[in-house]
Design a protein around this motif. Sequence first.
Motif, PDB file in Angstrom:
ATOM      1  N   GLU A  34       0.831  -1.202   0.000  1.00 13.66           N
ATOM      2  CA  GLU A  34       0.000   0.000   0.000  1.00 13.66           C
ATOM      3  C   GLU A  34       0.863   1.247   0.000  1.00 13.66           C
ATOM      4  O   GLU A  34       1.947   1.279   0.582  1.00 13.66           O
ATOM      5  CB  GLU A  34      -0.891  -0.032   1.247  1.00 13.66           C
ATOM      6  CG  GLU A  34      -1.922   1.066   1.340  1.00 13.66           C
ATOM      7  CD  GLU A  34      -2.790   0.859   2.575  1.00 13.66           C
ATOM      8  OE1 GLU A  34      -3.884   0.282   2.437  1.00 13.66           O
ATOM      9  OE2 GLU A  34      -2.346   1.259   3.677  1.00 13.66           O
ATOM     10  N   TYR A  35       0.366   2.302  -0.648  1.00 22.10           N
ATOM     11  CA  TYR A  35       1.043   3.590  -0.609  1.00 22.10           C
ATOM     12  C   TYR A  35       0.000   4.689  -0.498  1.00 22.10           C
ATOM     13  O   TYR A  35      -1.211   4.458  -0.677  1.00 22.10           O
ATOM     14  CB  TYR A  35       1.908   3.796  -1.853  1.00 22.10           C
ATOM     15  CG  TYR A  35       1.128   3.938  -3.146  1.00 22.10           C
ATOM     16  CD1 TYR A  35       0.818   5.193  -3.668  1.00 22.10           C
ATOM     17  CD2 TYR A  35       0.705   2.815  -3.844  1.00 22.10           C
ATOM     18  CE1 TYR A  35       0.101   5.329  -4.850  1.00 22.10           C
ATOM     19  CE2 TYR A  35      -0.003   2.934  -5.032  1.00 22.10           C
ATOM     20  CZ  TYR A  35      -0.301   4.194  -5.525  1.00 22.10           C
ATOM     21  OH  TYR A  35      -1.008   4.320  -6.696  1.00 22.10           O
ATOM     22  N   THR A  36       0.434   5.894  -0.191  1.00 23.65           N
ATOM     23  CA  THR A  36      -0.450   7.042  -0.083  1.00 23.65           C
ATOM     24  C   THR A  36      -0.221   7.957  -1.273  1.00 23.65           C
ATOM     25  O   THR A  36       0.916   8.383  -1.526  1.00 23.65           O
ATOM     26  CB  THR A  36      -0.200   7.814   1.227  1.00 23.65           C
ATOM     27  OG1 THR A  36      -0.379   6.920   2.334  1.00 23.65           O
ATOM     28  CG2 THR A  36      -1.156   8.988   1.355  1.00 23.65           C
ATOM     29  N   ASP A  37      -1.294   8.245  -2.029  1.00 21.49           N
ATOM     30  CA  ASP A  37      -1.130   9.072  -3.231  1.00 21.49           C
ATOM     31  C   ASP A  37      -1.070  10.555  -2.857  1.00 21.49           C
ATOM     32  O   ASP A  37      -1.143  10.935  -1.678  1.00 21.49           O
ATOM     33  CB  ASP A  37      -2.240   8.785  -4.244  1.00 21.49           C
ATOM     34  CG  ASP A  37      -3.628   9.187  -3.750  1.00 21.49           C
ATOM     35  OD1 ASP A  37      -3.734   9.943  -2.754  1.00 21.49           O
ATOM     36  OD2 ASP A  37      -4.613   8.738  -4.364  1.00 21.49           O
ATOM     37  N   GLU A  38      -0.964  11.414  -3.873  1.00 21.97           N
ATOM     38  CA  GLU A  38      -0.780  12.844  -3.632  1.00 21.97           C
ATOM     39  C   GLU A  38      -1.976  13.474  -2.938  1.00 21.97           C
ATOM     40  O   GLU A  38      -1.855  14.515  -2.286  1.00 21.97           O
ATOM     41  CB  GLU A  38      -0.496  13.552  -4.955  1.00 21.97           C
ATOM     42  CG  GLU A  38       0.835  13.146  -5.584  1.00 21.97           C
ATOM     43  CD  GLU A  38       1.102  13.877  -6.882  1.00 21.97           C
ATOM     44  OE1 GLU A  38       0.205  14.637  -7.325  1.00 21.97           O
ATOM     45  OE2 GLU A  38       2.193  13.691  -7.444  1.00 21.97           O
ATOM     46  N   GLY A  68      -3.578  12.044  -0.576  1.00 22.33           N
ATOM     47  CA  GLY A  68      -3.647  11.504   0.770  1.00 22.33           C
ATOM     48  C   GLY A  68      -4.455  10.234   0.887  1.00 22.33           C
ATOM     49  O   GLY A  68      -4.728   9.768   2.001  1.00 22.33           O
ATOM     50  N   ASN A  69      -4.825   9.651  -0.250  1.00 18.83           N
ATOM     51  CA  ASN A  69      -5.587   8.410  -0.244  1.00 18.83           C
ATOM     52  C   ASN A  69      -4.665   7.203  -0.179  1.00 18.83           C
ATOM     53  O   ASN A  69      -3.616   7.179  -0.844  1.00 18.83           O
ATOM     54  CB  ASN A  69      -6.446   8.312  -1.508  1.00 18.83           C
ATOM     55  CG  ASN A  69      -7.424   9.463  -1.638  1.00 18.83           C
ATOM     56  OD1 ASN A  69      -8.154   9.773  -0.696  1.00 18.83           O
ATOM     57  ND2 ASN A  69      -7.427  10.116  -2.793  1.00 18.83           N
ATOM     58  N   LYS A  70      -5.069   6.205   0.580  1.00 16.69           N
ATOM     59  CA  LYS A  70      -4.315   4.961   0.630  1.00 16.69           C
ATOM     60  C   LYS A  70      -4.703   4.079  -0.554  1.00 16.69           C
ATOM     61  O   LYS A  70      -5.893   3.826  -0.768  1.00 16.69           O
ATOM     62  CB  LYS A  70      -4.572   4.234   1.950  1.00 16.69           C
ATOM     63  CG  LYS A  70      -4.024   4.975   3.165  1.00 16.69           C
ATOM     64  CD  LYS A  70      -4.266   4.200   4.451  1.00 16.69           C
ATOM     65  CE  LYS A  70      -3.679   4.948   5.636  1.00 16.69           C
ATOM     66  NZ  LYS A  70      -3.900   4.198   6.911  1.00 16.69           N
ATOM     67  N   VAL A  71      -3.696   3.646  -1.287  1.00 10.99           N
ATOM     68  CA  VAL A  71      -3.925   2.877  -2.512  1.00 10.99           C
ATOM     69  C   VAL A  71      -3.196   1.543  -2.411  1.00 10.99           C
ATOM     70  O   VAL A  71      -1.996   1.511  -2.106  1.00 10.99           O
ATOM     71  CB  VAL A  71      -3.436   3.639  -3.762  1.00 10.99           C
ATOM     72  CG1 VAL A  71      -3.719   2.827  -5.023  1.00 10.99           C
ATOM     73  CG2 VAL A  71      -4.078   5.015  -3.825  1.00 10.99           C
ATOM     74  N   ARG A  72      -3.901   0.463  -2.671  1.00  5.49           N
ATOM     75  CA  ARG A  72      -3.271  -0.857  -2.671  1.00  5.49           C
ATOM     76  C   ARG A  72      -2.841  -1.236  -4.085  1.00  5.49           C
ATOM     77  O   ARG A  72      -3.609  -1.072  -5.046  1.00  5.49           O
ATOM     78  CB  ARG A  72      -4.229  -1.913  -2.111  1.00  5.49           C
ATOM     79  CG  ARG A  72      -4.444  -1.753  -0.613  1.00  5.49           C
ATOM     80  CD  ARG A  72      -5.024  -2.996   0.019  1.00  5.49           C
ATOM     81  NE  ARG A  72      -5.127  -2.838   1.461  1.00  5.49           N
ATOM     82  CZ  ARG A  72      -5.511  -3.783   2.299  1.00  5.49           C
ATOM     83  NH1 ARG A  72      -5.868  -4.994   1.822  1.00  5.49           N
ATOM     84  NH2 ARG A  72      -5.571  -3.578   3.591  1.00  5.49           N
ATOM     85  N   ARG A  73      -1.635  -1.732  -4.181  1.00  8.22           N
ATOM     86  CA  ARG A  73      -1.130  -2.179  -5.477  1.00  8.22           C
ATOM     87  C   ARG A  73      -1.790  -3.500  -5.861  1.00  8.22           C
ATOM     88  O   ARG A  73      -2.254  -4.246  -5.002  1.00  8.22           O
ATOM     89  CB  ARG A  73       0.386  -2.333  -5.408  1.00  8.22           C
ATOM     90  CG  ARG A  73       1.107  -1.022  -5.097  1.00  8.22           C
ATOM     91  CD  ARG A  73       2.603  -1.207  -4.994  1.00  8.22           C
ATOM     92  NE  ARG A  73       3.300   0.062  -4.860  1.00  8.22           N
ATOM     93  CZ  ARG A  73       3.590   0.655  -3.706  1.00  8.22           C
ATOM     94  NH1 ARG A  73       3.229   0.069  -2.563  1.00  8.22           N
ATOM     95  NH2 ARG A  73       4.238   1.806  -3.677  1.00  8.22           N
ATOM     96  N   PRO A  74      -1.802  -3.830  -7.155  1.00 10.86           N
ATOM     97  CA  PRO A  74      -2.429  -5.085  -7.585  1.00 10.86           C
ATOM     98  C   PRO A  74      -1.723  -6.291  -6.980  1.00 10.86           C
ATOM     99  O   PRO A  74      -0.504  -6.305  -6.805  1.00 10.86           O
ATOM    100  CB  PRO A  74      -2.264  -5.054  -9.110  1.00 10.86           C
ATOM    101  CG  PRO A  74      -2.054  -3.614  -9.455  1.00 10.86           C
ATOM    102  CD  PRO A  74      -1.323  -3.017  -8.290  1.00 10.86           C
ATOM    103  N   GLN A  75      -2.500  -7.329  -6.641  1.00  9.12           N
ATOM    104  CA  GLN A  75      -1.908  -8.586  -6.184  1.00  9.12           C
ATOM    105  C   GLN A  75      -1.070  -9.180  -7.313  1.00  9.12           C
ATOM    106  O   GLN A  75      -1.378  -8.983  -8.487  1.00  9.12           O
ATOM    107  CB  GLN A  75      -3.007  -9.576  -5.798  1.00  9.12           C
ATOM    108  CG  GLN A  75      -3.785  -9.184  -4.575  1.00  9.12           C
ATOM    109  CD  GLN A  75      -4.887 -10.183  -4.253  1.00  9.12           C
ATOM    110  OE1 GLN A  75      -5.303 -10.965  -5.097  1.00  9.12           O
ATOM    111  NE2 GLN A  75      -5.391 -10.158  -3.041  1.00  9.12           N
TER     112      GLN A  75
END
Length: 361
Positions: free
Chosen positions: A274-278, A280-287
């Motif tokens: 997971e990372y936080t985009d510009e 401020g949303n938490k985004v999960r990368r594809p499995q």
Amino acid sequence: MPLNLSHKGYSALSKLALASLAVCSFTTAANELGKSAESQASEKINWRDKGWELVWQDEFNDAKLDRSKWNVVVNCWGGGNNEQQCYVDKPDNFEFENGKLHIVARKEEHTGPAERERSPNYDPNNTKTLPYTSGRIRTNNKGDWKYGRFEARMKLPYGQGTWPAFWMLPTDEDYGGWAASGEIDIMEAVNIGAKTDANGKLSDAPETRIHGTLHYGAAWPNNVYTGTAYKPPGGFSPATGYHTYAVEWEEGEIRWYMDDVHYATQTAEGWYSEYTDEAGNKVRRPQPAPFDKRYHLIFNNAVGGAWASNVNEKGIDPDIFPQRLSIDYVRVYQCSKDPETGKGCASISEGAKLVKPGDGH
């Protein structure tokens, strides 16, 4: 390894934060161990006829470390967990005998770099003194793989304060800092032979459990872990003889083994990056991120630290040293049926535990 601390991890904790987190994290983990850690798996798997092809190995027959395969870590950083050893590159800490490598932890004061080599604050003139020396070796940029079977035959050190590990880290950290890019702990153990606290309280029975764990999630401090412990059947100790420890890693699944017994499995449904985009949303990368990039092997023999010193009999017993993590061989296999995904060579037992989100060590 539990929660947001790792003797391998990349966190930059202050001493105060480290101390408070360590007590909380490892006390909780110790209480959880007795509830869910012990697998009932005992059936041996014949994995050799599944299609695994040997692609890399070190048998340690040359009475010296093969520097074309191994890098030696040198620092007194403490692994991010307040461990009490300096990792050094000295013959006394890497012994060879009859085709075996012994990584030796010794009670001797040493002064060395206070930060790990990859730290932006690394300065060889900024030093730290610790009361033990030991060894840590890794194959980064000399042996790096995506998927395969990774196996070592080892005898573990024993006593309160010992913390040997056979594990893997991402070579490139494509998904960000620890643990967003993942960590695969093939085998860890703490305080083998000390009084066990497997049932949530100390007893006179000896500690014999080994542990298999994944670290993932977002970059520290938003990382998580899942794993389980395995208690060898028959009551034998991993410190009294040589045993094999392995993982089979394929796209979307990782399995753990001791002496060819498949005792645990984790799948991509249970891990994430997971990372936080510009915005401020938490985004999960594809499995199956983060366990879809090249990783390298690591062996180390740590002393004390936030896990080992806070469970079992607690602290470090100075009278047990020197202590050796003895390695007979390490071997890497690829699945000949589909090297790109590692699929088709799985060695599976119905008795293995499926580790789910929320499962600790």
